[in-house]
Design a protein around this motif. Sequence first.
Motif, PDB file in Angstrom:
ATOM      1  N   ASP A   1       0.717  -1.064   0.055  1.00 11.82           N
ATOM      2  CA  ASP A   1       0.091   0.052   0.051  1.00 11.82           C
ATOM      3  C   ASP A   1       0.792   1.245   0.006  1.00 11.82           C
ATOM      4  O   ASP A   1       0.599   2.287  -0.663  1.00 11.82           O
ATOM      5  CB  ASP A   1      -0.791   0.162   1.058  1.00 11.82           C
ATOM      6  CG  ASP A   1      -1.955  -1.059   1.196  1.00 11.82           C
ATOM      7  OD1 ASP A   1      -2.162  -1.884  -0.088  1.00 11.82           O
ATOM      8  OD2 ASP A   1      -2.773  -1.087   1.937  1.00 11.82           O
ATOM      9  N   VAL A   2       1.885   1.252   0.999  1.00 12.09           N
ATOM     10  CA  VAL A   2       2.754   2.686   0.842  1.00 12.09           C
ATOM     11  C   VAL A   2       3.373   2.650  -0.441  1.00 12.09           C
ATOM     12  O   VAL A   2       3.754   3.860  -0.909  1.00 12.09           O
ATOM     13  CB  VAL A   2       3.740   2.434   2.025  1.00 12.09           C
ATOM     14  CG1 VAL A   2       4.595   3.319   2.066  1.00 12.09           C
ATOM     15  CG2 VAL A   2       2.889   2.607   3.325  1.00 12.09           C
ATOM     16  N   GLY A   3       4.131   1.751  -1.123  1.00  4.98           N
ATOM     17  CA  GLY A   3       4.395   1.670  -2.265  1.00  4.98           C
ATOM     18  C   GLY A   3       3.581   2.232  -3.346  1.00  4.98           C
ATOM     19  O   GLY A   3       3.924   3.239  -4.332  1.00  4.98           O
ATOM     20  N   SER A   4       2.446   1.808  -3.319  1.00  2.00           N
ATOM     21  CA  SER A   4       1.543   2.310  -4.229  1.00  2.00           C
ATOM     22  C   SER A   4       1.057   3.862  -3.961  1.00  2.00           C
ATOM     23  O   SER A   4       1.244   4.708  -5.099  1.00  2.00           O
ATOM     24  CB  SER A   4       0.168   1.727  -4.296  1.00  2.00           C
ATOM     25  OG  SER A   4       0.328   0.168  -4.632  1.00  2.00           O
ATOM     26  N   LEU A   5       1.130   4.343  -2.801  1.00  2.00           N
ATOM     27  CA  LEU A   5       0.883   5.709  -2.539  1.00  2.00           C
ATOM     28  C   LEU A   5       2.115   6.429  -2.693  1.00  2.00           C
ATOM     29  O   LEU A   5       1.908   7.629  -3.287  1.00  2.00           O
ATOM     30  CB  LEU A   5       0.752   5.662  -0.858  1.00  2.00           C
ATOM     31  CG  LEU A   5      -0.818   5.283  -0.511  1.00  2.00           C
ATOM     32  CD1 LEU A   5      -0.679   4.925   1.223  1.00  2.00           C
ATOM     33  CD2 LEU A   5      -1.909   6.075  -0.994  1.00  2.00           C
TER      34      LEU A   5
ATOM     35  N   GLY B   1       1.967   7.025  -6.540  1.00  2.00           N
ATOM     36  CA  GLY B   1       0.990   8.234  -6.955  1.00  2.00           C
ATOM     37  C   GLY B   1       1.312   9.317  -6.545  1.00  2.00           C
ATOM     38  O   GLY B   1       1.102  10.522  -7.257  1.00  2.00           O
ATOM     39  N   ALA B   2       1.833   9.573  -5.444  1.00  2.00           N
ATOM     40  CA  ALA B   2       2.403  10.891  -4.849  1.00  2.00           C
ATOM     41  C   ALA B   2       3.349  11.530  -5.650  1.00  2.00           C
ATOM     42  O   ALA B   2       3.503  12.633  -6.069  1.00  2.00           O
ATOM     43  CB  ALA B   2       2.862  10.773  -3.308  1.00  2.00           C
TER      44      ALA B   2
ATOM     45  N   LYS C   1       3.070  15.335  -5.076  1.00  2.00           N
ATOM     46  CA  LYS C   1       2.659  15.840  -3.660  1.00  2.00           C
ATOM     47  C   LYS C   1       3.136  15.051  -2.696  1.00  2.00           C
ATOM     48  O   LYS C   1       3.958  13.891  -3.012  1.00  2.00           O
ATOM     49  CB  LYS C   1       1.102  15.718  -3.577  1.00  2.00           C
ATOM     50  CG  LYS C   1       0.131  16.521  -4.551  1.00  2.00           C
ATOM     51  CD  LYS C   1      -1.187  16.055  -4.580  1.00  2.00           C
ATOM     52  CE  LYS C   1      -1.999  17.085  -5.368  1.00  2.00           C
ATOM     53  NZ  LYS C   1      -3.458  16.834  -5.141  1.00  2.00           N
ATOM     54  N   ARG C   2       3.316  15.476  -1.441  1.00  2.00           N
ATOM     55  CA  ARG C   2       4.017  14.669  -0.438  1.00  2.00           C
ATOM     56  C   ARG C   2       2.803  13.785   0.120  1.00  2.00           C
ATOM     57  O   ARG C   2       1.837  14.190   0.150  1.00  2.00           O
ATOM     58  CB  ARG C   2       4.447  15.783   0.788  1.00  2.00           C
ATOM     59  CG  ARG C   2       5.569  16.627   0.155  1.00  2.00           C
ATOM     60  CD  ARG C   2       6.063  17.486   1.478  1.00  2.00           C
ATOM     61  NE  ARG C   2       6.706  16.611   2.594  1.00  2.00           N
ATOM     62  CZ  ARG C   2       7.376  16.827   3.563  1.00  2.00           C
ATOM     63  NH1 ARG C   2       7.250  18.117   3.829  1.00  2.00           N
ATOM     64  NH2 ARG C   2       7.622  15.880   4.353  1.00  2.00           N
TER      65      ARG C   2
END
Length: 211
Positions: free
Chosen positions: A121-125, A128-129, A134-135
């Motif tokens: 999930d953090v990898g996908s976020l 995307g960021a 964006k941060r």
Amino acid sequence: MLDVTVIEDAEAAAVSLDPVRARLLAELAAGPASAAMLAGKVGLPRQKVNYHLKTLERHGLVELAGERRKGNVTERLMRATAASYVISPQALAAVQPDPDRFRDQLSAHWLLALGARLVRDVGSLLTGAAKARKRLATYALDGEVTFASAADRAAFVEELTAGVSALIRKYHDGEAEGGRPHRIVVAVHPEVRSEAGSEAVEAPTDPEATH
């Protein structure tokens, strides 16, 4: 260069796991280098190194840092896109762990499934960021506690569960307009100790540790 990035593509993951390419990534994480410069370090012909570099570049693991003239030849200086890499469970999408299949707070296997989902999930976020420039708002807490006994450990887990649950009840508003859900993962596990150059896991001292 990023400090760490997540590999989500299966082919890129396979490329990164090749021993020679992994060595090249390590060398390029230290600084830009050309195929000729790397050839002597890894003990391969320049042409072979160049082949591996092009493969890594095609999968976004290395990038062009610059060019320089050396005699009649223009050398491409490459660099790693990150200092370190983590392979996301998304790279094995068909068999990635799913913590929703079962829930057992005392199971190390469930903890591992939660950790895998966290990486995914953090990898996908992060991906995307980066695209949105964006941060990403996240928070992590890492600490260490030594328990005098299994009873103390059990009491700590009980208080921790009660405290976090109380915070969730206090701040959760499922009807908030524009609210964005956040996932909370709290883990407690024995520290991995290294003895004589090899990892050793301490024998369990209570039944909970055997799950």
